[in-house]
Design an enzyme around this catalytic site. Structure first.
Site, PDB file in Angstrom:
ATOM      1  N   ASP A  22       1.487   5.138  -5.430  1.00 40.90           N
ATOM      2  CA  ASP A  22       1.008   6.438  -4.969  1.00 40.90           C
ATOM      3  C   ASP A  22       1.851   7.584  -5.518  1.00 40.90           C
ATOM      4  OD1 ASP A  22      -0.001   8.595  -3.657  1.00 40.90           O
ATOM      5  OD2 ASP A  22       0.096   7.733  -1.650  1.00 40.90           O
TER       6      ASP A  22
ATOM      7  N   HIS B 268      -9.924   5.509   0.908  1.00 42.62           N
ATOM      8  CA  HIS B 268      -8.838   5.508   1.896  1.00 42.62           C
ATOM      9  C   HIS B 268      -9.295   6.280   3.120  1.00 42.62           C
ATOM     10  CE1 HIS B 268      -5.150   4.031  -0.314  1.00 42.62           C
ATOM     11  NE2 HIS B 268      -6.107   3.935  -1.212  1.00 42.62           N
TER      12      HIS B 268
ATOM     13  N   ASP C 252       0.804  -1.227   0.000  1.00 46.58           N
ATOM     14  CA  ASP C 252       0.000   0.000   0.000  1.00 46.58           C
ATOM     15  C   ASP C 252       0.837   1.277   0.000  1.00 46.58           C
ATOM     16  OD1 ASP C 252      -2.590   1.063   0.031  1.00 46.58           O
ATOM     17  OD2 ASP C 252      -2.542   1.362   2.197  1.00 46.58           O
TER      18      ASP C 252
ATOM     19  N   ASN D 244     -10.335   0.928   2.765  1.00 47.29           N
ATOM     20  CA  ASN D 244      -9.077   0.790   3.512  1.00 47.29           C
ATOM     21  C   ASN D 244      -9.210   1.308   4.943  1.00 47.29           C
ATOM     22  OD1 ASN D 244      -8.074   0.084   1.031  1.00 47.29           O
ATOM     23  ND2 ASN D 244      -6.478   1.640   0.979  1.00 47.29           N
TER      24      ASN D 244
HETATM   25  O1  G3H Z   1      -4.316   3.026   2.896  1.00 45.57           O
HETATM   26  C1  G3H Z   1      -4.680   2.914   4.076  1.00 45.57           C
HETATM   27  C2  G3H Z   1      -5.860   3.586   4.567  1.00 45.57           C
HETATM   28  O2  G3H Z   1      -6.168   4.669   3.799  1.00 45.57           O
HETATM   29  C3  G3H Z   1      -5.998   3.684   6.054  1.00 45.57           C
HETATM   30  O3  G3H Z   1      -6.475   4.931   6.528  1.00 45.57           O
HETATM   31  O4  G3H Z   1      -5.635   4.710   8.860  1.00 45.57           O
HETATM   32  O5  G3H Z   1      -7.188   6.524   8.227  1.00 45.57           O
HETATM   33  O6  G3H Z   1      -8.012   4.179   8.306  1.00 45.57           O
HETATM   34  P1  G3H Z   1      -6.861   5.092   8.073  1.00 45.57           P
HETATM   35 ZN    ZN Z   2      -4.502   5.262   2.405  1.00 50.94          ZN
END
Ligand code: G3H
Ligand code: ZN
Length: 277
Positions: A105, A205, A83, A227
């Site tokens: 990204d 996200h 990720d 996510n």
């Molecule tokens: O890519 C990972 C996520 O976007 C996690 O986001 O930690 O705010 O749930 P978060």
């Molecule tokens: Zn993220």
């Protein structure tokens, strides 16, 4: 069992439900995510971020091997995803370490540079059999840059997907990374326009800060991969804090990690039920 991430996401899209993707930092995170998914009876995605690799002394292989082994022993289908990858070098280690997918990204680059870098990553990724996600319109909050106003433009998103060939698109629709309160409000009208403009699955996200009713509405509106990271750490650290307060002389980490892992598993099971009900 370990299966390709793209298969989990496509299956969720076909069924009109969300595919939960949870961040793994330690082996206890991987164990908790899979335990939660087994309790809920849902497929799940384990994701390891470039930041987590940095925490593991810059080495991907040990934490990836642990997550992969946990996935392989699971009774539910589990995908392995790398990720928020900004480094080309890390991206190119994904397939060899058992990952079925990567989020490349380049969202901090200007549009044209993002397109060029992502198209190149997609070419390399597809040559290794990877499913590639990328992002347009930085999701607020990453690396401390809180930008709640950032939004993905549907016309630009459509052009971006066809220019890059990505398999899934992360969009900025009102969520923010690393929220410890659950009060984010999503732009559902924009989600609808993005859904109509873009043919690949959309990814949300920063979902820890999104309340259950907003998550349900987002999935109904066409978000597929969801996510979640910070919510697990809130549960994990909260349980450790309670255990420490109760037993000031504790020494064996198993005595507090067991409860912390259980707390994360409950968070995962709860979230997956919301995404798939
Ligand atoms: O890519 C990972 C996520 O976007 C996690 O986001 O930690 O705010 O749930 P978060
Ligand atoms: Zn993220």
């Amino acid at each position: 069992m370990l299966i390709p991430t793209g298969q989990i996401v496509e299956d969720a899209r076909r069924r009109g439900v969300g595919a939960g993707a949870f961040n793994v930092i330690t082996v206890e995170h991987a164990e908790a995510v899979v335990a939660g998914a087994e309790a809920a009876g849902c497929p799940v995605i384990l994701q390891i971020s470039e930041n987590a690799v940095r925490f593991h002394q810059g080495r991907l292989a040990p934490i990836a091997a642990a997550a992969r082994a946990v996935a392989e022993l699971s009774t539910v289908a589990v995908g392995l995803h790398l990720d928020h990858v900004e480094s080309d070098e890390l991206f190119d280690q994904a397939a060899g370490n058992g990952f079925g997918s990567v989020m490349f990204d380049a969202s901090r680059l200007a549009y044209a540079a993002n397109v060029a870098a992502t198209a190149d990553a997609v070419r390399r990724g597809h040559a290794s059999g990877l499913w590639v996600e990328s992002e347009l319109g930085e999701v607020g909050g990453k690396n401390g840059a809180h930008k709640p106003g950032v939004r993905t433009d549907p016309g630009e998103a459509a052009a971006y997907v066809s220019a890059t060939g990505v398999d899934a698109l992360a969009v900025a629709v009102g969520s923010s990374h690393a929220m410890t309160t659950r009060d984010a409000r999503l732009d559902h009208e924009l989600i609808g326009r993005l859904r109509a403009a873009v043919s690949v699955p959309l990814v949300l996200h920063g979902s820890s800060g999104v309340p259950d009713d907003e998550l349900r509405a987002a999935v109904k509106g066409g978000l597929v991969k969801v996510n979640i990271g910070t919510a697990l750490n809130v549960a994990f650290t909260g349980a450790i804090r309670v255990a420490m307060a109760q037993q000031a002389d504790v020494v064996d980490p198993r005595s507090y990690l067991r409860g912390a892992r259980d707390a994360m598993a409950e968070t995962v099971a709860r979230a997956l039920r919301v995404l798939t009900e």
